[in-house]
Write an enzyme that holds these catalytic residues in place. Structure first.
Site, PDB file in Angstrom:
ATOM      1  CB  ILE A  69      41.265  47.801  75.580  1.00  0.00           C
ATOM      2  CG1 ILE A  69      40.471  47.021  74.527  1.00  0.00           C
ATOM      3  CG2 ILE A  69      40.316  48.422  76.579  1.00  0.00           C
ATOM      4  CD1 ILE A  69      39.687  45.825  75.131  1.00  0.00           C
ATOM      5  CB  SER A  70      41.198  50.698  70.511  1.00  0.00           C
ATOM      6  OG  SER A  70      42.575  50.767  70.260  1.00  0.00           O
ATOM      7  CD  GLN A  71      35.971  55.868  71.177  1.00  0.00           C
ATOM      8  OE1 GLN A  71      36.779  56.144  70.288  1.00  0.00           O
ATOM      9  NE2 GLN A  71      35.055  56.692  71.587  1.00  0.00           N
TER      10      GLN A  71
END
Ligand code: SAH
Length: 222
Positions: A69-71
């Site tokens: 999951i992206s930052q």
């Protein structure tokens, strides 16, 4: 008792999100609509229960199948760029993952299109988006996003959440004139690019900061 627990969890996560928003502001995100959208979306729902307590740290987290999951910072940054100089009406995301960025976009934009190439992640995103009541606002497709989504094009903005060596031609052609595409480019060294389609056969590219994304891959994975 159970109700009290869930109320507490709700309040705690809202506070944790508030702190995350303050950190994003301190890191230079100034676009209020994306901050408001991220305040709304419970990021802890999108990660494994064992990682939920870390959901509001500014980190990418594993979601299985070698993906993340992206930052939060990069989600905010890419959406803010996609909304410049004006908020897009039609948006396509490549790389839905567990669906977090699509959920954030859906707080701001009526209909969001997103594509994922790993089937179990596609199913995971479907489940989380449905749980949040976003099934109608987010059109989720299983497939190779490099082909784009011809039937729904043109898009005012396209966000690619995985890094390729180049930008797929189909995606450049599915941008509206004036539309922009935000994507990491590169393999070991990657940079964020902001590309604007200025005329039917003209695209203007600006290279921005160094970033780190999972690779953009071809085909599908069942
Ligand atoms: N948008 C996600 C980011 C997930 S990571 C978030 O909100 O956190 C990037 C995702 O891109 C991975 O799930 C990966 O499987 C997917 N991906 C990589 N290449 C792709 C392609 N060609 N088409 C669609 N999805 C792709």
């Amino acid at each position: 008792m159970q109700l009290l627990t869930s109320v507490n969890l709700g309040l705690n996560s809202e506070r944790a999100r508030g702190m995350m928003i303050e950190r994003l502001r301190a890191q230079g995100i100034e676009y209020e609509p994306v901050l408001a959208a991220m305040q709304q979306v419970p990021r802890h729902i999108f990660v494994d229960q064992g990682l939920a307590s870390r959901a509001y740290e500014n980190n990418a987290l594993p979601i299985g199948y070698g993906q993340t999951i992206s930052q939060p910072f990069i989600v905010a940054r890419m959406i803010a760029l996609a909304c410049y100089p004006s908020k897009p009406q039609r948006v396509l995301e490549i790389g839905a993952g567990c669906g977090y960025q699509a959920a954030v976009l859906a707080q701001m934009i009526e209909t969001v299109h997103t594509i994922e190439r790993i089937y179990p992640l596609y199913q995971m995103a479907q489940r989380y988006l449905e749980a949040l009541g976003l099934k109608d606002r987010v059109r989720l497709k299983f497939g190779d996003g490099q082909l784009g989504w011809e039937q729904a094009a043109p898009f005012d903005a396209i966000i690619i959440a995985a890094a390729g060596k180049t930008i797929p031609q189909n995606l450049l052609h599915q941008l509206a004139i004036g539309g922009r595409l935000i994507a990491p480019i590169g393999t070991t060294e990657q940079r964020l690019a902001y590309i604007q389609r200025t005329a039917p056969n003209h695209w203007q590219k600006h290279e921005l900061e160094a970033v780190r994304f999972v690779p953009l891959k071809s085909g599908i994975q069942i």
